[in-house]
Design a protein around this motif. Structure first.
Motif, PDB file in Angstrom:
ATOM      1  N   LYS A   1       7.930 -46.440  75.484  1.00  0.00           N
ATOM      2  CA  LYS A   1       8.775 -46.556  76.672  1.00  0.00           C
ATOM      3  C   LYS A   1      10.249 -46.613  76.281  1.00  0.00           C
TER       4      LYS A   1
ATOM      5  N   GLU B   1      11.413 -43.095  75.243  1.00  0.00           N
ATOM      6  CA  GLU B   1      11.586 -42.227  76.406  1.00  0.00           C
ATOM      7  C   GLU B   1      12.844 -42.592  77.179  1.00  0.00           C
TER       8      GLU B   1
ATOM      9  N   ASP C   1      15.964 -41.423  75.320  1.00  0.00           N
ATOM     10  CA  ASP C   1      16.090 -39.973  75.481  1.00  0.00           C
ATOM     11  C   ASP C   1      16.668 -39.634  76.864  1.00  0.00           C
TER      12      ASP C   1
END
Length: 460
Positions: A247, A250, A253
């Motif tokens: 998590k 992500e 990103d």
């Protein structure tokens, strides 16, 4: 009295990544929530949602101008077995996550002009004072700001107000109203609208507490925020469980992607800009703002998602455009002329088709945001599960300026308090403020009424 803005130093360190004076909010991570729940009171451990280990409830209100073509918007059947209407078809794969509401009215909007007296009270539901600039009044505090007054102390930003077009001043001499009313849906008090941010770079800096560093006097090139906090991110990542590590990766990103888009817009502020109408109320984008309207919408909604993901705020508003917007949609096949002009379709099939296509495009943008929220795991569900996202316009048919049977969609499950997957059609005169009262009470704000409400929405 509205809450004072809170400095980030007042929040628990575990909720932020730090570096060189920068604070980057972190998403809800169960690994840290469990650790925080054992923190002693003398260590100033978390309170509220963090103490229970449950994600907080987020709420947003998304507004688009100029109404809809009702025949292609309102589903013909109700309940859980309803069929989505042509304009709402993009919601098909999110059917279980949305509630279609029809038959909700704004009874106090029947007087006044066609637009301004209906947009200014979109989130208040109360009568708008007819004025050319003095003694403005939206009739009351807006529902988003009432939520902020109760929940704003729990986050760095009490609320977030976003848009794409600047405030328009002056008087519309055709109706005798100040154009200011068409630029605001968020009201801190009946006489005090809340300014909206339209520049992604400004929003980014509000969220993350430090401006990106310019590399030259005449350039708009920036050093990414993540460059400051990556060391802290690496240290914290090692303390997380495997799922939370994914998590975190992500999330970082996603932040990087938004940074890159903002930096690109700063370097190419006029790319793809075309004003396909002669509407002087739509100025060219300012420096740092995407020149392409589609990109502008996309990055602003991404910033709202990031704000919710990091718990930087729990309530937000977004205006796709100002009221009476004549923006052109020539990027849509077969659409010519301005949005406002096409909303006055005069029941001409050629105009209706273009008008409906613009409605459909707005729904598509809403769906893109919901898809991103649903893809973010949070607690036992997703960010969308823990949210209430209202999407709609300030009147129904644009040709009639009808403030009844408003086009409203409510997405998310409100932290498990909203069923979803149904079309609720109100019978008789049911105020839209009934929906706002229902949303307020899900935030634990126990009011007898809001605006002209007379009950909660049944079976929501």
């Amino acid at each position: 009295m509205m809450p004072k803005r809170i400095t980030r130093s007042q929040f628990d360190r575990r909720r932020f990544l730090r570096g060189s004076g920068v604070l980057l909010g972190m998403p809800f991570l169960p690994s840290l929530a469990r650790a925080d729940s054992t923190t002693s009171s003398q260590d100033q451990g978390p309170t509220g949602d963090e103490a229970t280990g449950k994600p907080p409830l987020r709420t947003a209100f998304l507004y688009f101008p100029n109404g809809v073509w009702e025949k292609d918007w309102v589903p013909t059947s109700t309940g859980t077995e309803y069929e989505l209407s042509p304009t709402l078809k993009p919601l098909e794969h999110l059917r279980d996550d949305v509630t279609i509401l029809s038959g909700l009215d704004k009874m106090h909007s029947h007087g006044g002009d066609g637009h301004y007296a209906k947009t200014a009270n979109f989130l208040t539901g109360m009568p708008v004072a007819k004025t050319t600039g003095k003694d403005i009044s939206s009739g009351g505090i807006s529902v988003d700001q009432l939520i902020a007054s109760h929940r704003g102390k729990q986050t760095p930003l009490p609320s977030l107000e976003l848009g794409t077009e600047p405030v328009i001043s002056g008087i519309d001499s055709n109706v005798g109203y100040t154009r200011l009313y068409g630029s605001h849906i968020s009201w801190q008090t009946p006489t005090r609208p809340v300014a909206k941010d339209i520049n992604p770079r400004v929003v980014y800096e509000r969220l993350f507490g430090k401006g990106l560093q310019s590399k030259g006097k005449d350039t708009q090139s920036y050093q990414n925020l993540l460059d400051y906090v990556l060391e802290d991110a690496r240290q914290i990542r090692g303390k997380l469980g495997r799922d939370d590590q994914f998590k975190m990766d992500e999330y970082l990103d996603a932040v990087r992607a938004v940074e890159q888009r903002i930096e690109y817009a700063a370097k190419h502020p006029s790319r793809s800009w075309e004003q396909s109408t002669n509407d002087a109320s739509i100025p060219a984008p300012e420096s740092g703002t995407p020149g392409d309207f589609r990109e502008h919408i996309d990055v602003m909604l991404d910033l709202m998602v990031l704000a919710f993901q990091t718990d930087s705020t729990r309530v937000a508003t977004f205006m796709f455009a100002n009221d009476v917007s004549g923006r052109g949609f020539s990027f849509l096949e077969g659409v010519r002329g301005g949005h406002h002009e096409l909303s006055h379709h005069e029941n001409k099939e050629e105009k209706i088709q273009q008008y409906q296509r613009i409605n459909y495009w707005h729904v598509e943008q809403f769906v893109k945001m919901l898809d991103k929220m649903k893809a973010i795991p949070e607690g036992e569900g997703t960010l969308l599960d823990n949210s209430m996202i209202m999407f709609g316009s300030s009147f129904s048919d644009g040709n009639r300026h009808d403030p009844d049977n408003l086009p409203i969609v409510l997405a998310g499950h409100g932290g498990g308090t909203i069923r979803g997957g149904q079309h609720l059609a109100a019978q008789g005169q049911v105020p839209i403020c009934n929906l706002y009262l229902s949303m307020l009470r899900r935030h634990g704000i126990d009011l007898e009424s809001f605006g002209d409400s007379n009950a909660e929405i049944a079976n929501l």
